[in-house]
Motif scaffolding. Structure first.
Motif, PDB file in Angstrom:
ATOM      1  N   PHE A 124      44.446 -39.391  12.977  1.00  0.00           N
ATOM      2  CA  PHE A 124      44.192 -38.332  13.854  1.00  0.00           C
ATOM      3  C   PHE A 124      42.883 -38.029  14.355  1.00  0.00           C
ATOM      4  O   PHE A 124      42.442 -38.009  15.443  1.00  0.00           O
ATOM      5  CB  PHE A 124      44.616 -37.028  12.923  1.00  0.00           C
ATOM      6  N   LEU A 125      42.013 -38.201  13.358  1.00  0.00           N
ATOM      7  CA  LEU A 125      40.264 -38.188  13.631  1.00  0.00           C
ATOM      8  C   LEU A 125      40.014 -39.374  14.701  1.00  0.00           C
ATOM      9  O   LEU A 125      39.417 -39.264  15.490  1.00  0.00           O
ATOM     10  CB  LEU A 125      39.431 -38.307  12.493  1.00  0.00           C
ATOM     11  N   GLN A 126      40.621 -40.384  14.459  1.00  0.00           N
ATOM     12  CA  GLN A 126      40.377 -41.646  15.313  1.00  0.00           C
ATOM     13  C   GLN A 126      40.922 -41.414  16.702  1.00  0.00           C
ATOM     14  O   GLN A 126      40.303 -41.652  17.561  1.00  0.00           O
ATOM     15  CB  GLN A 126      41.174 -43.083  14.706  1.00  0.00           C
ATOM     16  N   LYS A 127      42.112 -41.031  16.655  1.00  0.00           N
ATOM     17  CA  LYS A 127      42.697 -40.509  18.120  1.00  0.00           C
ATOM     18  C   LYS A 127      41.876 -39.600  18.652  1.00  0.00           C
ATOM     19  O   LYS A 127      41.463 -39.626  20.098  1.00  0.00           O
ATOM     20  CB  LYS A 127      44.097 -40.157  18.004  1.00  0.00           C
ATOM     21  N   LEU A 128      41.251 -38.606  18.024  1.00  0.00           N
ATOM     22  CA  LEU A 128      40.505 -37.405  18.489  1.00  0.00           C
ATOM     23  C   LEU A 128      39.102 -38.184  19.163  1.00  0.00           C
ATOM     24  O   LEU A 128      38.513 -37.632  20.018  1.00  0.00           O
ATOM     25  CB  LEU A 128      40.217 -36.420  17.555  1.00  0.00           C
ATOM     26  N   ASN A 129      38.567 -39.016  18.291  1.00  0.00           N
ATOM     27  CA  ASN A 129      37.257 -39.606  18.644  1.00  0.00           C
ATOM     28  C   ASN A 129      37.482 -40.666  20.069  1.00  0.00           C
ATOM     29  O   ASN A 129      36.471 -40.706  20.885  1.00  0.00           O
ATOM     30  CB  ASN A 129      36.554 -40.198  17.369  1.00  0.00           C
ATOM     31  N   TYR A 130      38.603 -41.339  19.952  1.00  0.00           N
ATOM     32  CA  TYR A 130      38.892 -42.150  21.278  1.00  0.00           C
ATOM     33  C   TYR A 130      39.125 -41.236  22.498  1.00  0.00           C
ATOM     34  O   TYR A 130      38.385 -41.601  23.312  1.00  0.00           O
ATOM     35  CB  TYR A 130      40.175 -42.875  20.834  1.00  0.00           C
ATOM     36  N   GLN A 131      39.661 -40.001  22.260  1.00  0.00           N
ATOM     37  CA  GLN A 131      39.826 -39.273  23.586  1.00  0.00           C
ATOM     38  C   GLN A 131      38.281 -38.567  23.830  1.00  0.00           C
ATOM     39  O   GLN A 131      38.078 -38.443  25.043  1.00  0.00           O
ATOM     40  CB  GLN A 131      40.892 -38.079  23.246  1.00  0.00           C
TER      41      GLN A 131
END
Length: 531
Positions: A124-131
């Motif tokens: 979840f944090l990876q996707k959030l950081n990517y966004q």
């Protein structure tokens, strides 16, 4: 060197013989003079601080200040730490160094967010950081446009799922702040829309919204904006044609009459209608025989017995049967067919876009200034008549189109221009005078301080006075003889010095008698009693 030490010794002895009040006054005066000279030197040598960066985020400002401190570059902070100024001598070098270190970053987080990623980061944090990284990179790219001051991007990235037949569509919104004095066109807005749509997977151009800080919608739907964009393009082309014609008129006349003496306005009526026409033209006079068919059949006398074989002979009453008492058969048949080829012309005609339907021109020409003092003089009708065909030639005048040209001689009102010119000249003069006064006052202060304070003080300090105590009682014969000898010695010295002075005055009077006479008259005038 010995003279300098002797001077210091006399100065210290003189200072020690002074009363306490004079000692304090001299110390205060010297300290004030030194402080004034130090302040004046700092004022004259103060560095010229120029703007390094403005509107910085707190993180960027802190990093830039750390770099300036490490390089020992003086700086000034203003506007709550958002603006940094440094000396002009180190401005460009510092900017290049900060740019090499990636400063300022602008506050947005880009792909560098993954440089310090931890091993225990969840999906979840990876996707959030990517966004966040995508939003930051898009914001930086949009801010690089010339008319955009600030930009912020929000993305709604659809989630991948296996239970939906159609993948959901993503959306994006862009908020921009336009620089003062700049404008953003519809083409630039559509460019931002397509930039965002092409940078993020799953987002179409029609799902991107662009607004400004006031909440006005800058982007519109592609289908509905097609006609509006064509209309805007046609209008821009119309303005370009009118400006080109105006420049032709003004540039040509100003080269002959002077700058600022011509005002021209052009209104061009253009036809943007698109027409495609196909024509077919037949020429009957140019027919040519393409093919010819000739069929000829003749029958003479009676038919032979049995008739004609085939189906025709079996038909009752047909030509193939003969009856008793019939007349001999006679039959003639002739068929002739001609096929003609007629000349045909096929034309496909496309009407040119942006045809000029009509041009209207208005030109104003200023008069001249002549005489002393200068007075306005209107131009003659002969002069104005010479300019009219020149203007028509410059715009491609066509009477069949109904073009119109209006030429008038009118006195221009230049009051505002004169006031602005005087104001600018006055401001430049004041600025130059202030800069000159800065150095003149500094030099004058130093000169006055030296002549009025330092030199009198030095003369007073170096002058030695021998205090002779009053004699007590009668002098002895030995002392009287010593005094007489001293008087003779001093008298001879004084007489010799007086003789030298007289000789010098006589030589000066012989060399310049007029100046000497003027000095004598001035002495007599000064010694004469007032009336």
């Amino acid at each position: 060197m010995e003279k300098f030490f002797t001077f210091l010794k006399q100065l210290s002895e003189r200072f020690l013989t002074l009363p306490q009040g004079q000692k304090f006054a001299i110390l205060v005066l010297v300290a004030g003079g030194v402080a004034s000279l130090f302040t004046m030197s700092l004022w004259l040598k103060a560095p010229d601080y120029q703007l390094l960066y403005a509107k910085l985020t707190p993180s960027d400002a802190a990093q830039i200040v750390d770099v300036l401190k490490s390089d020992k570059i003086p700086y000034e902070l203003s506007q709550g730490g958002q603006t940094i100024r440094i000396p002009a001598s180190a401005l460009y070098e510092t900017r290049l160094k900060l740019a090499g270190e990636g400063l300022p970053q602008g506050g947005e987080v880009g792909m560098e967010i993954f440089e310090d990623s931890s091993l225990g980061m969840t999906e979840f944090l990876q996707k959030l950081n990517y966004q966040r990284a995508l939003q930051g990179e898009l914001s930086r790219t949009i801010k690089s446009l010339d008319a955009v001051d600030q930009a912020r991007v929000h993305l709604v990235i659809p989630k991948d799922t296996l239970f939906l037949k159609e993948k959901p569509r993503g959306k994006a919104s862009v908020t921009i702040k336009i620089k003062p004095g700049k404008t953003i066109t519809s083409k630039q807005t559509q460019g931002i829309v397509h930039l965002v749509a092409a940078s993020v997977e799953g987002i179409n151009a029609q799902d991107v919204v662009v607004v400004d800080l006031k909440g006005y919608l800058l982007s519109v739907d592609q289908a509905s904006s097609g006609s509006a964009m064509r209309t805007s393009t046609n209008y821009q082309h119309k303005l370009m044609v009118e400006k080109k014609l105006q420049d032709n008129i003004v540039r040509m006349l100003e080269n002959a009459l002077g700058e600022g003496t011509v005002i021209a306005r052009v209104n061009a009526d253009l036809d943007f209608e698109t027409v495609d026409r196909t024509e077919e033209i037949f020429d009957p006079d140019s027919q040519v025989v393409r093919s010819e068919q000739l069929v000829s059949e003749a029958t003479l006398g009676a038919l032979p017995p049995g008739g004609v074989p085939g189906a025709q002979g079996l038909v009752p009453g047909g030509t193939g049967q003969t009856t008793a008492g019939s007349q001999p058969a006679k039959r003639d048949k002739e068929n002739q067919t001609f096929n003609y080829e007629i000349n045909k012309i096929v034309r496909q005609i496309s009407k040119p876009v942006c045809m000029v339907k009509k041009i209207s021109v208005a030109v104003l020409i200023d008069g001249t200034l002549s005489g002393d003092p200068p007075a306005y003089q209107a131009r003659t009708k002969e002069e104005m008549a010479k300019y009219l065909p020149i203007i028509k030639s410059a715009i491609g005048y066509d009477e069949k189109r109904g073009d119109q040209v209006q030429l008038e001689n009118i006195q221009f009102d230049r009051t505002f221009e004169q006031e602005e010119r005087n104001r600018l000249s006055k401001s430049e003069t004041m600025e130059l005078a202030f800069k000159a006064a800065k150095y003149v006052l500094g030099a004058l202060f130093i000169l006055l301080f030296f002549t009025r304070v330092i030199r009198p003080l030095m003369n007073w300090m170096t002058t030695s006075l021998e205090v002779v105590p009053e004699a007590q009682g009668q002098l002895t014969s030995t002392e009287m003889n010593a005094i007489q000898e001293e008087k003779k010695t001093l008298g001879g010295t004084i007489d010799s010095e007086a003789t030298q002075i007289r000789q010098a005055v006589a030589e000066f009077a012989d060399n310049d008698p007029k100046f000497t006479a003027g000095i004598v008259r001035k002495w007599l005038k000064d010694k004469s009693p007032p009336s």
